[in-house]
Design an enzyme around this catalytic site. Structure first.
Site, PDB file in Angstrom:
ATOM      1  N   ARG A   1      -4.206 -10.465   4.395  1.00  0.00           N
ATOM      2  CA  ARG A   1      -4.524 -10.349   3.182  1.00  0.00           C
ATOM      3  C   ARG A   1      -3.358  -9.825   2.131  1.00  0.00           C
ATOM      4  O   ARG A   1      -3.038  -8.518   2.353  1.00  0.00           O
ATOM      5  CB  ARG A   1      -5.709  -9.613   2.795  1.00  0.00           C
ATOM      6  CG  ARG A   1      -6.308  -9.699   1.340  1.00  0.00           C
ATOM      7  CD  ARG A   1      -7.584  -8.706   1.315  1.00  0.00           C
ATOM      8  NE  ARG A   1      -8.037  -8.803  -0.108  1.00  0.00           N
ATOM      9  CZ  ARG A   1      -7.801  -8.019  -1.075  1.00  0.00           C
ATOM     10  NH1 ARG A   1      -7.111  -7.213  -1.037  1.00  0.00           N
ATOM     11  NH2 ARG A   1      -8.165  -8.067  -2.314  1.00  0.00           N
TER      12      ARG A   1
ATOM     13  N   LYS B   1       0.936  -1.255   0.065  1.00  0.00           N
ATOM     14  CA  LYS B   1      -0.097  -0.110   0.024  1.00  0.00           C
ATOM     15  C   LYS B   1       0.778   1.189   0.040  1.00  0.00           C
ATOM     16  O   LYS B   1       1.974   1.313   0.394  1.00  0.00           O
ATOM     17  CB  LYS B   1      -1.196  -0.063   1.131  1.00  0.00           C
ATOM     18  CG  LYS B   1      -2.092  -1.160   0.799  1.00  0.00           C
ATOM     19  CD  LYS B   1      -3.160  -0.889   1.693  1.00  0.00           C
ATOM     20  CE  LYS B   1      -4.523  -1.842   1.045  1.00  0.00           C
ATOM     21  NZ  LYS B   1      -5.706  -1.989   2.032  1.00  0.00           N
TER      22      LYS B   1
END
Length: 263
Positions: free
Chosen positions: A242, A207
């Site tokens: 995840r 991210k």
């Protein structure tokens, strides 16, 4: 949880696994590297992305779920990453085992009733606004307490819909309508989410906020940074991760778990 985006526009791997054969190969790779769950999504939830119809999501994900069920044993868990009940229902019919809803049942409340009816686990995530708008100047006064309150309210909605407590999981939604400092505050307080009493999923994989810290522009170069957050999450009591890069994060999780057992 290994990520399988069957979309043309996901932020890190868009377009790579839209073909069924490529998707199945990637699933085999992730399972061999230690994935316990394959999370399949037919709609990008990256910042700025718009909604995709349930019909198009079904067209994208169902052939791949069926192919996975044909290729691999039925003990492999499949999660459907969607906010829409028609997509979730079609995926469950095709062989998916759980629902991963980034809207926590707000986009389509019927998804809670579906999870209750089918008695399947559902992951409830915090997202500020929609994927299209969530990074348009997000603001919190006290990000940790506000997201804790939100998740408690969505848990209450899930319970009211008839979902059993043991089938509810929560996700603070790293990167979904958060500023860099918001993400860091959440990561520093993961134990508070664990204390709510539901399994916590952490999704930091590749991210952007980590890229800013590491001075890296390419998401695929953030594998090590992601693995650091995985180890941190294990120590805080997080149960699911995840990730795009299963091998590296599995190693981080396993080593952190071994250390945690020695405390």
């Amino acid at each position: 949880m290994g990520i399988l985006n069957v979309t043309p526009d996901s932020f890190s791997d868009g377009g790579q696994y839209v073909r069924t054969d490529a998707a199945v190969r990637q699933v085999g790779r992730m399972l061999a590297e230690g994935a316990d769950i394959i999370d399949i999504g037919g709609e990008s939830t990256r910042p700025g992305s718009g909604p995709i119809s349930s019909e198009e999501q079904v067209r994208r994900v169902i052939p791949i779920i069926l192919a996975i069920r044909k290729q691999f044993t039925n003990d492999r868990l499949i999660s459907i990453d969607t906010t829409l009940s028609p997509v979730a229902e079609a995926a469950l019919d095709a062989g998916a085992n759980l629902i991963n809803d980034v809207s926590a049942g707000q986009d389509d409340p019927d998804i809670l009733a579906l999870a209750a009816k089918r008695s399947v686990p559902i992951i409830l995530m915090h997202r500020l606004g929609t994927s299209l708008t969530m990074q348009d100047n997000p603001h919190y006064d006290k990000v940790v307490s506000e997201i804790l309150d939100f998740l408690q309210s969505r848990v209450s909605a899930a319970l009211a819909a008839g979902i059993h407590k043991e089938n509810i999981l929560i996700d603070p939604g790293i990167g979904f309508g958060k500023r860099r400092q918001d993400n860091l505050d959440l990561l520093a307080n993961l134990d508070k989410f664990v204390e709510l009493g539901f399994p916590v999923l952490l999704g930091t994989s590749r991210k952007r906020f980590m890229g800013a810290i590491c001075n890296v522009a390419e998401p695929s170069e953030l594998v090590t940074a992601t693995a650091v957050t995985t180890a941190l999450g294990v120590m805080a009591g997080v149960k699911l991760f995840r990730v795009h890069d299963v091998k590296e994060n599995r190693q981080a999780a396993d080593v952190a778990w071994a250390i945690k057992q020695s405390l």
